[in-house]
Design a protein around this motif. Structure first.
Motif, short mmCIF file in Angstrom:
data_model
loop_
_atom_site.label_atom_id
_atom_site.label_comp_id
_atom_site.label_asym_id
_atom_site.label_seq_id
_atom_site.Cartn_x
_atom_site.Cartn_y
_atom_site.Cartn_z
N PRO A 41 44.73 24.86 52.37
CA PRO A 41 44.74 26.32 52.19
C PRO A 41 43.34 26.89 52.06
CG PRO A 41 46.37 25.26 50.77
CD PRO A 41 45.54 24.16 51.37
N ASP A 42 43.21 28.12 52.53
CA ASP A 42 41.94 28.85 52.46
C ASP A 42 41.97 29.73 51.21
OD1 ASP A 42 39.81 30.57 52.73
OD2 ASP A 42 40.21 31.07 54.82
N PRO A 43 41.07 29.48 50.25
CA PRO A 43 41.12 30.26 49.01
C PRO A 43 40.89 31.76 49.22
CG PRO A 43 39.12 28.93 49.11
CD PRO A 43 40.00 28.48 50.23
N SER A 44 40.28 32.14 50.35
CA SER A 44 40.03 33.55 50.60
C SER A 44 41.28 34.29 51.08
CB SER A 44 38.92 33.71 51.64
OG SER A 44 39.34 33.27 52.92
N ARG A 45 42.30 33.55 51.51
CA ARG A 45 43.50 34.20 52.04
C ARG A 45 44.78 33.68 51.41
NH1 ARG A 45 45.09 32.24 58.00
NH2 ARG A 45 47.13 32.24 57.05
N ASP A 46 44.76 32.49 50.84
CA ASP A 46 45.97 31.89 50.29
C ASP A 46 45.90 31.87 48.76
OD1 ASP A 46 47.03 31.22 52.87
OD2 ASP A 46 45.63 29.54 52.93
N ARG A 47 46.87 32.48 48.11
CA ARG A 47 46.93 32.48 46.65
C ARG A 47 47.78 31.30 46.20
NH1 ARG A 47 47.97 38.27 44.03
NH2 ARG A 47 47.30 37.00 42.26
N PRO A 104 49.37 28.62 43.32
CA PRO A 104 49.78 28.62 41.92
C PRO A 104 48.68 28.05 41.03
CG PRO A 104 51.50 27.72 43.34
CD PRO A 104 50.28 27.87 44.19
N GLU A 105 48.60 28.51 39.81
CA GLU A 105 47.58 28.05 38.89
C GLU A 105 47.67 26.53 38.72
OE1 GLU A 105 45.95 28.95 34.36
OE2 GLU A 105 47.58 30.14 35.24
N GLY A 106 46.53 25.87 38.84
CA GLY A 106 46.48 24.43 38.67
C GLY A 106 46.80 23.63 39.92
N MET A 107 47.18 24.32 41.00
CA MET A 107 47.50 23.63 42.25
C MET A 107 46.22 23.30 43.00
SD MET A 107 49.87 22.54 44.45
CE MET A 107 51.40 23.43 44.10
N PRO A 108 46.01 22.04 43.37
CA PRO A 108 44.81 21.71 44.15
C PRO A 108 44.86 22.36 45.53
CG PRO A 108 46.23 19.79 43.91
CD PRO A 108 46.82 20.85 43.06
N ARG A 109 43.69 22.62 46.10
CA ARG A 109 43.61 23.22 47.44
C ARG A 109 43.86 22.13 48.47
NH1 ARG A 109 39.91 24.65 51.46
NH2 ARG A 109 38.25 23.44 50.46
N SER A 110 45.14 21.75 48.55
CA SER A 110 45.52 20.59 49.37
C SER A 110 46.87 20.84 50.01
CB SER A 110 45.57 19.34 48.49
OG SER A 110 46.30 18.31 49.11
N ALA A 111 46.91 20.75 51.34
CA ALA A 111 48.18 20.87 52.05
C ALA A 111 49.13 19.76 51.62
CB ALA A 111 47.95 20.83 53.55
N GLY A 112 48.60 18.55 51.44
CA GLY A 112 49.44 17.43 51.03
C GLY A 112 50.09 17.67 49.68
N ALA A 113 49.33 18.25 48.74
CA ALA A 113 49.88 18.52 47.41
C ALA A 113 50.99 19.56 47.49
CB ALA A 113 48.77 18.99 46.48
N LEU A 114 50.82 20.59 48.31
CA LEU A 114 51.84 21.61 48.47
C LEU A 114 53.13 21.02 49.05
CD1 LEU A 114 49.61 24.50 49.84
CD2 LEU A 114 50.91 24.57 47.72
N ILE A 115 52.98 20.17 50.07
CA ILE A 115 54.16 19.55 50.68
C ILE A 115 54.85 18.64 49.68
CG2 ILE A 115 54.94 17.99 52.51
CD1 ILE A 115 52.47 19.03 54.14
N ASP A 116 54.08 17.88 48.93
CA ASP A 116 54.63 16.98 47.91
C ASP A 116 55.41 17.78 46.86
OD1 ASP A 116 55.15 14.99 46.09
OD2 ASP A 116 53.07 14.53 45.64
N ARG A 117 54.80 18.85 46.35
CA ARG A 117 55.45 19.62 45.28
C ARG A 117 56.59 20.49 45.79
NH1 ARG A 117 50.49 21.05 41.09
NH2 ARG A 117 49.47 19.01 41.27
N ARG A 145 58.58 28.08 48.86
CA ARG A 145 58.34 27.70 47.47
C ARG A 145 57.10 28.37 46.88
NH1 ARG A 145 59.13 22.87 44.39
NH2 ARG A 145 58.48 23.38 42.26
N PHE A 146 56.01 28.44 47.67
CA PHE A 146 54.73 28.87 47.13
C PHE A 146 54.16 30.13 47.79
CE2 PHE A 146 54.84 24.18 46.66
CZ PHE A 146 54.92 24.13 45.27
N GLY A 147 54.77 30.61 48.87
CA GLY A 147 54.25 31.78 49.56
C GLY A 147 53.00 31.51 50.37
N VAL A 148 52.72 30.25 50.67
CA VAL A 148 51.55 29.85 51.45
C VAL A 148 52.00 29.41 52.84
CG1 VAL A 148 49.63 28.22 51.66
CG2 VAL A 148 50.25 29.15 49.41
N VAL A 149 51.43 30.01 53.88
CA VAL A 149 51.76 29.61 55.25
C VAL A 149 50.72 28.60 55.71
CG1 VAL A 149 52.09 30.38 57.62
CG2 VAL A 149 52.79 31.86 55.72
#
Length: 302
Positions: A220-226, A228-241, A287-291
Motif C-alpha cells: 500500500p501507498d501511505p499517500s493514498r491508502d489509509r 488500520p492503526e498498527g497495520m504494517p504497510r504490507s500487501a501480504g499482511a493485509l491478505i493474511d489478516r 475488510r480494510f477499504g484498501v484496493v
C-alpha cells in the motif's frame, strides 16, 4: 494473430533464432544482441504488429490463451566494467549473474540483491525493490530501444523511477543494457557473506521451494491508502489478516509462508491464479477499504 503476413515477417527475421511455442505466442524470437532486438522492433513496427518483451518471466502471468503477436526474448548477454565505478550489464543478464560477476571481481554495491529473480531488463522495467532499496537507486544510465527500433541513451534521472515503476511502463521502450554504480576494491569473501545472508532471509520469508510468479501486489501507498492503526504497510499482511492465507482456487494457493505469493501445485491454470488474485483483492478492499494494485503483470487475454 499475424495471419497472412506471418510468412513475410518470418522471412524478415530469418537470421534470428526463431521458433514457435505452441499456444504461447504467434512468433517467439530469441534475440542475441542489442542490434537484433532493435531490428526486430523495427520490423514489427513496420508491420504494425504488437510486441511483448519476455525476459526471465518473473512477476509475469501468461494467459492460458497465450500472447498474440511477436514475443521477443533476449538471451545471452554479458557484463563489462566501465571505468572504475560502473559496470554495464546487458538486459538479458540475470540479476543473480550480475551479482556473481561483481562479487568475484570485488565490486561492492549489488551483493544484497543475491537471490533476486529475473533479468536486468525486467528489474529496470519494474524498478525492482529489495527491502528499502530500489534497483533504480543503483542505476547510472540505461540504453533503450524505442518501439520503432531507434536507440537512445537515458540517464537514471530521466527514467522516472518510482515504486515498482519506470518510464518504460509508459513509453513501451525496451532496455538493451544498464550501467550500475559500484565501488571497486572490496573483499570478495565479505561480499559473499552479505549475499548468503540475503539468500537466507529470502528462504526464511518467501516460498522459494514452490513455483510462483513472485509478489502479486504492490505494498500500500501511505499517500493514498489509509491503513488500520498498527497495520504494517504490507500487501501480504493485509491478505493474511483478511483471512486468505492458505486459500485456494483450483491448483493455485495463497502461500502460508508469505500471503503476497500465490503458489502453483503443478495443476493451476492462469485462470485459477487470476481468480485467486481477484479474490484476495476483493477481500482486502471489503475488510480494510484498501484496493491492492498489481505488481504482477498479466500478459495475453484474460
Amino acid at each position: 494473430m499475424f495471419g497472412a503476413e506471418r510468412v513475410r515477417v518470418d522471412a524478415a527475421l530469418a537470421s534470428f533464432t526463431t521458433f514457435r511455442v505452441g499456444g504461447v505466442a504467434d512468433i517467439l524470437i530469441e534475440t542475441r544482441s542489442a542490434e537484433e532486438m532493435a531490428r526486430a522492433l523495427a520490423i514489427a513496427s513496420a508491420h504494425a504488429r504488437p510486441v511483448t518483451i519476455l525476459g526471465g518471466g518473473s512477476n509475469v502471468l501468461v494467459s492460458d490463451r497465450g500472447i498474440r503477436g511477436l514475443v521477443l526474448r533476449p538471451r545471452g548477454g554479458a557484463v563489462h566494467p566501465v571505468g572504475d565505478r560502473l559496470v554495464r550489464a546487458d538486459a538479458s543478464v540475470t540479476i543473480n549473474g550480475l551479482v556473481r560477476w561483481t562479487i568475484n571481481r570485488g565490486y561492492a554495491g549489488l551483493e544484497a540483491w543475491a537471490g533476486t529473480p529475473g533479468t536486468v531488463g525486467g528489474a529496470v522495467f519494474g524498478n525492482a525493490h529489495w527491502k528499502q532499496v530500489n534497483i533504480g537507486d543503483l542505476v547510472e544510465s540505461v540504453r533503450l530501444a524505442r518501439p520503432d527500433g531507434t536507440l537512445l541513451q537515458c540517464p537514471a534521472d530521466r527514467m522516472e523511477f518510482d515504486y515498482d515503476y519506470s518510464r518504460l511502463k509508459r513509453t513501451g521502450e525496451v532496455v538493451l543494457w544498464a550501467a550500475f554504480r559500484v565501488t571497486p576494491g572490496a573483499d570478495s569473501a565479505a561480499l559473499r557473506t552479505v549475499a548468503r545472508e540475503s539468500m537466507a532471509f529470502r528462504k526464511r520469508t518467501q516460498p522459494l521451494e514452490s513455483p510462483s510468479a513472485g509478489c502479486i501486489f504492490m505494498n500500500p501507498d501511505p499517500s493514498r491508502d489509509r491503513l488500520p492503526e498498527g497495520m504494517p504497510r504490507s500487501a501480504g499482511a493485509l491478505i493474511d489478516r483478511a483471512g486468505l492465507k492458505g486459500a485456494s482456487v483450483g491448483g493455485a494457493q495463497v502461500s502460508t509462508a508469505h500471503a503476497n505469493f500465490i503458489i502453483n501445485d503443478g495443476t493451476a491454470t492462469a485462470a485459477d491464479i487470476k481468480a485467486l488474485v481477484e479474490r484476495c483483492r476483493g477481500a482486502v478492499e471489503e475488510r480494510f477499504g484498501v484496493v491492492l494494485r498489481d505488481e504482477i503483470m498479466f500478459l495475453g487475454e484474460f
